[in-house]
Design a protein around this motif. Structure first.
Motif, mmCIF file in Angstrom:
data_model
loop_
_atom_site.group_PDB
_atom_site.id
_atom_site.type_symbol
_atom_site.label_atom_id
_atom_site.label_comp_id
_atom_site.label_asym_id
_atom_site.label_seq_id
_atom_site.Cartn_x
_atom_site.Cartn_y
_atom_site.Cartn_z
ATOM 1 N N SER A 286 0.837 -1.209 0.000
ATOM 2 C CA SER A 286 0.000 0.000 0.000
ATOM 3 C C SER A 286 0.869 1.256 0.000
ATOM 4 O O SER A 286 1.899 1.317 0.685
ATOM 5 N N GLY A 287 0.431 2.258 -0.763
ATOM 6 C CA GLY A 287 1.145 3.533 -0.782
ATOM 7 C C GLY A 287 1.244 4.152 0.594
ATOM 8 O O GLY A 287 2.266 4.751 0.954
ATOM 9 N N ASN A 288 0.204 3.990 1.390
ATOM 10 C CA ASN A 288 0.186 4.555 2.742
ATOM 11 C C ASN A 288 1.317 3.955 3.581
ATOM 12 O O ASN A 288 2.077 4.679 4.246
ATOM 13 N N THR A 289 1.459 2.643 3.526
ATOM 14 C CA THR A 289 2.520 1.946 4.267
ATOM 15 C C THR A 289 3.895 2.368 3.768
ATOM 16 O O THR A 289 4.789 2.718 4.558
ATOM 17 N N MET A 290 4.076 2.342 2.437
ATOM 18 C CA MET A 290 5.385 2.615 1.847
ATOM 19 C C MET A 290 5.851 4.051 2.125
ATOM 20 O O MET A 290 6.998 4.283 2.533
ATOM 21 N N ILE A 291 4.970 5.021 1.927
ATOM 22 C CA ILE A 291 5.363 6.433 2.071
ATOM 23 C C ILE A 291 5.578 6.780 3.547
ATOM 24 O O ILE A 291 6.512 7.515 3.892
ATOM 25 N N ASN A 292 4.737 6.256 4.424
ATOM 26 C CA ASN A 292 4.924 6.553 5.856
ATOM 27 C C ASN A 292 6.203 5.946 6.412
ATOM 28 O O ASN A 292 6.864 6.546 7.263
ATOM 29 N N GLU A 293 6.544 4.778 5.929
ATOM 30 C CA GLU A 293 7.803 4.131 6.328
ATOM 31 C C GLU A 293 8.986 5.023 5.946
ATOM 32 O O GLU A 293 9.921 5.235 6.739
ATOM 33 N N ALA A 294 8.945 5.555 4.726
ATOM 34 C CA ALA A 294 10.015 6.446 4.259
ATOM 35 C C ALA A 294 10.051 7.726 5.091
ATOM 36 O O ALA A 294 11.121 8.181 5.520
ATOM 37 N N TRP A 295 8.888 8.293 5.336
ATOM 38 C CA TRP A 295 8.777 9.562 6.072
ATOM 39 C C TRP A 295 9.335 9.431 7.489
ATOM 40 O O TRP A 295 10.086 10.279 7.963
ATOM 41 N N LYS A 296 8.982 8.324 8.143
ATOM 42 C CA LYS A 296 9.447 8.117 9.521
ATOM 43 C C LYS A 296 10.953 7.879 9.588
ATOM 44 O O LYS A 296 11.591 8.131 10.606
ATOM 45 N N ASN A 297 11.521 7.365 8.497
ATOM 46 C CA ASN A 297 12.943 6.995 8.512
ATOM 47 C C ASN A 297 13.840 7.926 7.701
ATOM 48 O O ASN A 297 15.004 7.617 7.464
ATOM 49 N N GLY A 298 13.289 9.061 7.274
ATOM 50 C CA GLY A 298 14.120 10.115 6.698
ATOM 51 C C GLY A 298 14.630 9.898 5.282
ATOM 52 O O GLY A 298 15.670 10.428 4.900
ATOM 53 N N TYR A 299 13.909 9.094 4.493
ATOM 54 C CA TYR A 299 14.256 8.983 3.076
ATOM 55 C C TYR A 299 13.000 9.220 2.241
ATOM 56 O O TYR A 299 11.919 9.452 2.799
ATOM 57 N N ALA A 300 13.131 9.210 0.924
ATOM 58 C CA ALA A 300 11.973 9.428 0.051
ATOM 59 C C ALA A 300 11.840 8.283 -0.940
ATOM 60 O O ALA A 300 12.828 7.655 -1.331
ATOM 61 N N ILE A 301 10.611 8.030 -1.342
ATOM 62 C CA ILE A 301 10.323 7.026 -2.369
ATOM 63 C C ILE A 301 10.295 7.722 -3.727
ATOM 64 O O ILE A 301 9.638 8.751 -3.896
#
Length: 286
Positions: free
Chosen positions: A5-20
């Motif tokens: 899911s986009g929600n899972t993927m983007i939030n994971e990146a946001w919390k860990n300081g990188y971008a998709i």
């Protein structure tokens, strides 16, 4: 299939300081270039299907092509298929039934209340189905998918409207206008970093940067530091692909083997994707 899911993927990146990297696909070859680069870099990726590609190739054929190529090339990294810049609620619903993992309704050309109303309806469906949903507030200049926004009409998103829009729609990640444009830049863009930080502090959710092609690397890094977790790339990918094909034909003007020609385009585009993945910091995050 390694879909997320986009929600899972983007939030994971946001919390860990990188971008998709959200890379636009136009045909089999461009999908292949994105998937192979992501697999080699062990990076989660978004493949965007936009309006131009839908008009030319059809939503379902492109969506099916992603399934086929993931299977054929044994892709194991997380993949999210994203509907980009949809101007119609019905099209968003069609994408949901075609197993897209992320939907974008772009109501930036509508008045604020109408943008809120339709975006919220898309978010409600996305929530029910476990998908990601993106909305846009403020106009982003240039031309993308045959939609043109005059430079003078492109406006920087205010903190107040970003917060109001975010709260009332419940959108999972938010595209804002902070000085980027779609297409080829005539002058070097200067992103409004202070506004980006203010919006991020206010909305407390991932920010999306449209018009990511041609933004200098140092500005991209700064944007990611300040809360951008999804960066759209299209123009530079097409440039890379076509440059590869042109170079091949200059060297081999009479090569009519289509696979040879296309493979040079794929190899050239793959290097662009690889560079972006490393720049965004998503390499090794699969």
């Amino acid at each position: 299939m390694p879909y997320v899911s986009g929600n899972t993927m983007i939030n994971e990146a946001w919390k860990n300081g990188y971008a998709i990297g959200a890379f636009t696909a136009h045909n089999l070859e461009t999908i292949k270039a994105v998937l192979l680069a992501a697999q080699e870099e062990q990076s989660p990726i978004m493949i965007q299907i936009g309006q131009k590609a839908i008009n030319e190739m059809g939503m379902k054929p492109l969506r099916n092509a992603i399934d086929s190529l993931i299977e054929y090339h044994q892709i194991t990294v997380p993949v999210c298929v994203h509907l980009d810049h949809s101007r119609k609620f019905e099209q968003c619903m069609e994408a949901a039934t075609c197993e897209f993992q992320s939907l974008m309704f772009d109501g930036s050309a509508l008045d604020f209340e109408e943008n809120v109303r339709i975006t919220k309806a898309v978010v409600d469906v996305a929530n029910a189905l476990g998908l990601g949903a993106e909305g846009e507030i403020g106009k982003i200049g240039g031309t993308e998918d045959d939609i043109t926004v005059d430079e003078k009409d492109a406006m920087i998103t205010t903190v107040a409207e970003a917060l109001d829009f975010s709260e009332r729609t419940g959108v999972h990640y938010l595209a804002v206008s902070i000085g980027t444009a779609h297409g080829v830049y005539k002058t070097t863009p200067q992103l409004k970093f202070d506004r980006l930080s203010e919006i991020k502090e206010a909305v407390q959710k991932p920010i999306v940067l449209h018009g990511g092609s041609g933004v200098p690397d140092d500005q991209v890094l700064e944007a990611v530091k300040r809360g951008v977790a999804k960066i759209n790339v299209d123009t530079e990918l097409r440039q890379g692909f076509i440059d590869g094909v042109q170079a091949h034909w200059q060297a081999n003007a009479k090569d009519y083997v289509l696979a040879d020609v296309m493979n040079t385009g794929i190899a050239s585009m793959k290097e662009v994707v690889r560079h972006k993945i490393r720049l965004f910091g998503s390499n090794g995050k699969a």
